[in-house]
Scaffold this motif. Sequence first.
Motif, PDB file in Angstrom:
ATOM      1  N   ALA A   1       0.875  -1.269  -0.097  1.00  0.00           N
ATOM      2  CA  ALA A   1       0.073  -0.071  -0.045  1.00  0.00           C
ATOM      3  C   ALA A   1       0.778   1.302  -0.021  1.00  0.00           C
ATOM      4  O   ALA A   1       0.659   2.218  -0.662  1.00  0.00           O
ATOM      5  N   PHE A   2       1.917   1.315   0.659  1.00  0.00           N
ATOM      6  CA  PHE A   2       2.825   2.559   0.904  1.00  0.00           C
ATOM      7  C   PHE A   2       3.431   2.667  -0.582  1.00  0.00           C
ATOM      8  O   PHE A   2       3.560   3.671  -1.101  1.00  0.00           O
ATOM      9  N   GLY A   3       4.069   1.533  -1.077  1.00  0.00           N
ATOM     10  CA  GLY A   3       4.812   1.550  -2.072  1.00  0.00           C
ATOM     11  C   GLY A   3       4.155   2.037  -3.381  1.00  0.00           C
ATOM     12  O   GLY A   3       4.314   3.103  -4.107  1.00  0.00           O
ATOM     13  N   ASP A   4       2.879   1.653  -3.464  1.00  0.00           N
ATOM     14  CA  ASP A   4       1.825   1.899  -4.348  1.00  0.00           C
ATOM     15  C   ASP A   4       1.522   3.496  -4.395  1.00  0.00           C
ATOM     16  O   ASP A   4       1.475   4.037  -5.501  1.00  0.00           O
ATOM     17  N   TRP A   5       1.282   3.825  -3.240  1.00  0.00           N
ATOM     18  CA  TRP A   5       0.911   5.412  -3.013  1.00  0.00           C
ATOM     19  C   TRP A   5       2.244   6.296  -3.354  1.00  0.00           C
ATOM     20  O   TRP A   5       2.199   7.101  -4.280  1.00  0.00           O
ATOM     21  N   LEU A   6       3.353   5.737  -3.185  1.00  0.00           N
ATOM     22  CA  LEU A   6       4.715   6.584  -3.191  1.00  0.00           C
ATOM     23  C   LEU A   6       4.884   6.498  -4.804  1.00  0.00           C
ATOM     24  O   LEU A   6       5.286   7.487  -5.201  1.00  0.00           O
ATOM     25  N   ALA A   7       4.790   5.254  -5.586  1.00  0.00           N
ATOM     26  CA  ALA A   7       4.909   5.377  -6.752  1.00  0.00           C
ATOM     27  C   ALA A   7       3.653   6.550  -7.496  1.00  0.00           C
ATOM     28  O   ALA A   7       4.129   6.878  -8.499  1.00  0.00           O
ATOM     29  N   SER A   8       2.469   6.473  -7.174  1.00  0.00           N
ATOM     30  CA  SER A   8       1.582   7.316  -7.846  1.00  0.00           C
ATOM     31  C   SER A   8       1.961   8.674  -7.599  1.00  0.00           C
ATOM     32  O   SER A   8       1.498   9.349  -8.554  1.00  0.00           O
ATOM     33  N   VAL A   9       2.449   9.286  -6.382  1.00  0.00           N
ATOM     34  CA  VAL A   9       2.673  10.718  -6.330  1.00  0.00           C
ATOM     35  C   VAL A   9       4.089  10.940  -7.136  1.00  0.00           C
ATOM     36  O   VAL A   9       4.123  12.146  -7.245  1.00  0.00           O
ATOM     37  N   LEU A  10       4.730  10.094  -7.427  1.00  0.00           N
ATOM     38  CA  LEU A  10       6.045  10.355  -8.113  1.00  0.00           C
ATOM     39  C   LEU A  10       6.067   9.880  -9.503  1.00  0.00           C
ATOM     40  O   LEU A  10       7.162   9.834 -10.141  1.00  0.00           O
TER      41      LEU A  10
ATOM     42  N   ARG B   1       8.195  11.123 -12.355  1.00  0.00           N
ATOM     43  CA  ARG B   1       9.584  11.118 -12.141  1.00  0.00           C
ATOM     44  C   ARG B   1      10.215   9.856 -12.247  1.00  0.00           C
ATOM     45  O   ARG B   1      11.500   9.892 -12.210  1.00  0.00           O
ATOM     46  N   LEU B   2       9.665   9.024 -12.519  1.00  0.00           N
ATOM     47  CA  LEU B   2       9.835   7.494 -12.492  1.00  0.00           C
ATOM     48  C   LEU B   2      10.093   6.819 -13.836  1.00  0.00           C
ATOM     49  O   LEU B   2       9.718   5.440 -14.045  1.00  0.00           O
ATOM     50  N   VAL B   3      10.565   7.513 -14.793  1.00  0.00           N
ATOM     51  CA  VAL B   3      11.007   7.094 -16.007  1.00  0.00           C
ATOM     52  C   VAL B   3      12.037   5.889 -16.023  1.00  0.00           C
ATOM     53  O   VAL B   3      13.076   6.190 -15.399  1.00  0.00           O
ATOM     54  N   GLY B   4      11.852   4.824 -16.673  1.00  0.00           N
ATOM     55  CA  GLY B   4      12.554   3.542 -16.463  1.00  0.00           C
ATOM     56  C   GLY B   4      12.768   3.008 -15.242  1.00  0.00           C
ATOM     57  O   GLY B   4      13.134   1.674 -15.218  1.00  0.00           O
ATOM     58  N   TRP B   5      11.771   3.200 -14.429  1.00  0.00           N
ATOM     59  CA  TRP B   5      11.588   2.195 -13.138  1.00  0.00           C
ATOM     60  C   TRP B   5      11.048   0.870 -13.540  1.00  0.00           C
ATOM     61  O   TRP B   5      10.135   0.668 -14.259  1.00  0.00           O
ATOM     62  N   ARG B   6      11.862  -0.108 -12.874  1.00  0.00           N
ATOM     63  CA  ARG B   6      11.587  -1.436 -13.236  1.00  0.00           C
ATOM     64  C   ARG B   6      10.203  -1.984 -12.210  1.00  0.00           C
ATOM     65  O   ARG B   6      10.112  -3.278 -11.878  1.00  0.00           O
ATOM     66  N   GLY B   7       9.516  -1.293 -11.231  1.00  0.00           N
ATOM     67  CA  GLY B   7       8.626  -1.746 -10.320  1.00  0.00           C
ATOM     68  C   GLY B   7       9.172  -2.223  -8.733  1.00  0.00           C
ATOM     69  O   GLY B   7       8.463  -2.620  -8.168  1.00  0.00           O
ATOM     70  N   LYS B   8      10.549  -2.019  -8.759  1.00  0.00           N
ATOM     71  CA  LYS B   8      10.876  -2.609  -7.390  1.00  0.00           C
ATOM     72  C   LYS B   8      11.523  -1.244  -6.588  1.00  0.00           C
ATOM     73  O   LYS B   8      12.065  -0.464  -7.228  1.00  0.00           O
ATOM     74  N   ILE B   9      10.916  -1.172  -5.342  1.00  0.00           N
ATOM     75  CA  ILE B   9      11.726  -0.047  -4.515  1.00  0.00           C
ATOM     76  C   ILE B   9      12.397  -0.619  -3.480  1.00  0.00           C
ATOM     77  O   ILE B   9      12.230  -1.564  -2.512  1.00  0.00           O
TER      78      ILE B   9
ATOM     79  N   LEU C   1       7.849  16.701  -1.078  1.00  0.00           N
ATOM     80  CA  LEU C   1       7.231  16.265  -2.204  1.00  0.00           C
ATOM     81  C   LEU C   1       5.760  15.556  -1.983  1.00  0.00           C
ATOM     82  O   LEU C   1       5.036  15.789  -2.824  1.00  0.00           O
ATOM     83  N   ALA C   2       5.698  15.257  -0.742  1.00  0.00           N
ATOM     84  CA  ALA C   2       4.277  14.610  -0.573  1.00  0.00           C
ATOM     85  C   ALA C   2       3.968  14.442   1.187  1.00  0.00           C
ATOM     86  O   ALA C   2       5.263  14.147   1.774  1.00  0.00           O
ATOM     87  N   THR C   3       2.812  14.379   1.610  1.00  0.00           N
ATOM     88  CA  THR C   3       2.742  14.027   3.066  1.00  0.00           C
ATOM     89  C   THR C   3       1.497  12.883   2.864  1.00  0.00           C
ATOM     90  O   THR C   3       0.610  13.026   1.962  1.00  0.00           O
ATOM     91  N   ASN C   4       1.398  11.940   3.936  1.00  0.00           N
ATOM     92  CA  ASN C   4       0.255  11.163   3.942  1.00  0.00           C
ATOM     93  C   ASN C   4       0.134  10.721   5.587  1.00  0.00           C
ATOM     94  O   ASN C   4       0.882  10.176   6.166  1.00  0.00           O
ATOM     95  N   SER C   5      -0.912  11.182   6.228  1.00  0.00           N
ATOM     96  CA  SER C   5      -1.369  11.067   7.529  1.00  0.00           C
ATOM     97  C   SER C   5      -1.701   9.440   7.590  1.00  0.00           C
ATOM     98  O   SER C   5      -1.540   9.023   8.829  1.00  0.00           O
ATOM     99  N   ARG C   6      -1.976   8.541   6.605  1.00  0.00           N
ATOM    100  CA  ARG C   6      -2.547   7.297   6.799  1.00  0.00           C
ATOM    101  C   ARG C   6      -0.921   6.337   6.979  1.00  0.00           C
ATOM    102  O   ARG C   6      -1.426   5.392   7.708  1.00  0.00           O
ATOM    103  N   PHE C   7       0.041   6.851   6.614  1.00  0.00           N
ATOM    104  CA  PHE C   7       1.077   6.177   6.599  1.00  0.00           C
ATOM    105  C   PHE C   7       1.925   6.734   7.823  1.00  0.00           C
ATOM    106  O   PHE C   7       3.184   7.512   7.552  1.00  0.00           O
ATOM    107  N   HIS C   8       1.689   6.546   8.963  1.00  0.00           N
ATOM    108  CA  HIS C   8       2.421   7.095  10.071  1.00  0.00           C
ATOM    109  C   HIS C   8       3.018   8.535  10.020  1.00  0.00           C
ATOM    110  O   HIS C   8       4.113   8.997  10.233  1.00  0.00           O
TER     111      HIS C   8
ATOM    112  N   THR D   1      10.395  13.715   1.084  1.00  0.00           N
ATOM    113  CA  THR D   1      11.253  14.559   0.522  1.00  0.00           C
ATOM    114  C   THR D   1      12.214  14.229  -0.600  1.00  0.00           C
ATOM    115  O   THR D   1      12.623  13.087  -0.581  1.00  0.00           O
ATOM    116  N   GLU D   2      12.736  14.981  -1.249  1.00  0.00           N
ATOM    117  CA  GLU D   2      13.681  14.660  -2.248  1.00  0.00           C
ATOM    118  C   GLU D   2      15.062  14.306  -1.562  1.00  0.00           C
ATOM    119  O   GLU D   2      15.489  14.533  -0.575  1.00  0.00           O
TER     120      GLU D   2
END
Length: 311
Positions: free
Chosen positions: A15-24, A27-35, A100-107, A112-113
């Motif tokens: 859930a956190f990774g999916d949210w992170l990828a959605s807000v960024l 910027r994720l040109v070439g990203w292979r789906g792993k964080i 870059l983003a904030t989210n109260s749901r994830f602690h 930030t960059e």
Amino acid sequence: MKRERRVGRLEGGDAFGDWLASVLADRLVGWRGKIRVYRVEPASHVVCRYEFAGASFSVVGKFFGAPTGAKTRYNADAAMKNEVRRLRRASGWIRVPRALATNSRFHSVLVTEYVPGRTLSEFLAAGVCLYDPLTGVAHLLRRLHSGTRTSCKRERDFAYFHALLDQNALPVSRRRMFDRLLGEWWHSPLIGPDAGCMVHGDATLSNYLFNGETCAIDFEGARDHTHPVRDLGILAAELKSSPGIGSRAEDYIGHLLWHYSRSEEEFRRHTTVLPFFMALGHLRIARLPWRASERDWLLQEAEACLAAIHR
């Protein structure tokens, strides 16, 4: 010194990774789906660097709702939003990581960059001379302080001092001695109401990065209406107490003050006030459990700094 250690990775469906990828996403040109996830320690909260494999891109997540220090009772969302405001304000004067983003749901996470570079701690560990990096820090702090000038509510600096004494849990007789010395500083004209500003607030060797320019990170402790020498004093105490510096500490501290000051008269004035804030810096370090073996020396240094008012 802050260090990174790899603790795992986030896969699709997290859930956190999916949210992170959605807000960024843009910027994720070439990203292979792993964080890849790297924990940054020590820190007062859980702090992680997230590296997007294939995209050559990283961000830092600071989780205000996941404290790791002694302070655990506070409004995590308010702390998260406060740091965003401080970073945005400071960015008008100095280089800081962009929020870059904030989210109260994830602690109550603040993303930030990631700013690559070496810290003062890393330079010191590598045996690199600190004169040039300290010049960069001096100029950065001067821009921040000059750009955010306000009145100085000196009672805040004294209240912080008393809070640190409380955290150090001194014997009654020694606490009375510190209180007496603080009273002498309070009644002296040295810390007046006419020289306040926004301070970084956590001027440690790990919170300044160098990569062609100087960048300050971690603005959770930033405060307004504070005496500017507070940042210099905390950094001076960090230098004085750092293993491996030895006799060079005094030269480095003098260098920092000289390049921060705009005249000899200002240099002398800052030098006179510096011991008060160095004492505060020593007390900050003395309360840390991983510096317990140095505690007696740090308390002695704090006492000696406050006693400088008699000289």
